[in-house]
Design a protein around this motif. Sequence first.
Motif, PDB file in Angstrom:
ATOM      1  N   CYS A 296       0.814  -1.203   0.000  1.00 27.15           N
ATOM      2  CA  CYS A 296       0.000   0.000   0.000  1.00 27.15           C
ATOM      3  C   CYS A 296       0.853   1.261   0.000  1.00 27.15           C
ATOM      4  N   VAL A 297       0.289   2.340  -0.562  1.00 31.01           N
ATOM      5  CA  VAL A 297       0.956   3.631  -0.639  1.00 31.01           C
ATOM      6  C   VAL A 297       0.192   4.618   0.225  1.00 31.01           C
ATOM      7  N   ASP A 298       0.916   5.392   1.014  1.00 32.85           N
ATOM      8  CA  ASP A 298       0.334   6.464   1.809  1.00 32.85           C
ATOM      9  C   ASP A 298       1.442   7.468   2.067  1.00 32.85           C
ATOM     10  N   ASP A 299       1.540   8.482   1.198  1.00 31.89           N
ATOM     11  CA  ASP A 299       2.586   9.481   1.377  1.00 31.89           C
ATOM     12  C   ASP A 299       2.124  10.841   0.872  1.00 31.89           C
ATOM     13  N   SER A 300       2.972  11.832   1.048  1.00 26.94           N
ATOM     14  CA  SER A 300       2.610  13.184   0.648  1.00 26.94           C
ATOM     15  C   SER A 300       3.862  13.978   0.313  1.00 26.94           C
ATOM     16  N   ALA A 301       3.649  15.101  -0.358  1.00 25.57           N
ATOM     17  CA  ALA A 301       4.721  16.041  -0.665  1.00 25.57           C
ATOM     18  C   ALA A 301       4.135  17.437  -0.506  1.00 25.57           C
TER      19      ALA A 301
END
Length: 144
Positions: A16-21
């Motif tokens: 799973c992906v869960d990130d931010s910028a």
Amino acid sequence: MRKLLIILTSLLLTACVDDSASYHVDGENGGHVLTLHRVQKHFWSKDSDVEIIIQHLPDCLRRIPLTAMPADDVEVELLSGGDNVWTLRAGEEVWQVESQTCSQYPDVKGDGGELIGVFRVDEKKLVFEAAVLETVPDTAPAHK
């Protein structure tokens, strides 16, 4: 049975992906930030939900859902129209937000403004890359 459960749990967590910028409008120490967040809810899903988080402290803080995109192919341009008006563009989809009150406009007005940068995936991580402004050389002859 316990070993199988541990292996399956690790597979579920790694896929799973869960990130931010983030783009810091006032620099790293300011309270005016635009953050793009992507989350892939299930490991079998190829898409991720993308949202913008607008922070302009102490006035407001808000999450605005944008769209679903392929998890490994998120690319959203950030443009500034001035007066805290921001346009986000991903292909044919366009959103316009205002960061003084952390609101979204129902309709996009104008051309979006000046390109500030791009949120995109780089080596499986969401990053913000600032636009590089090139100076145009003055080729006009000098008048004496």
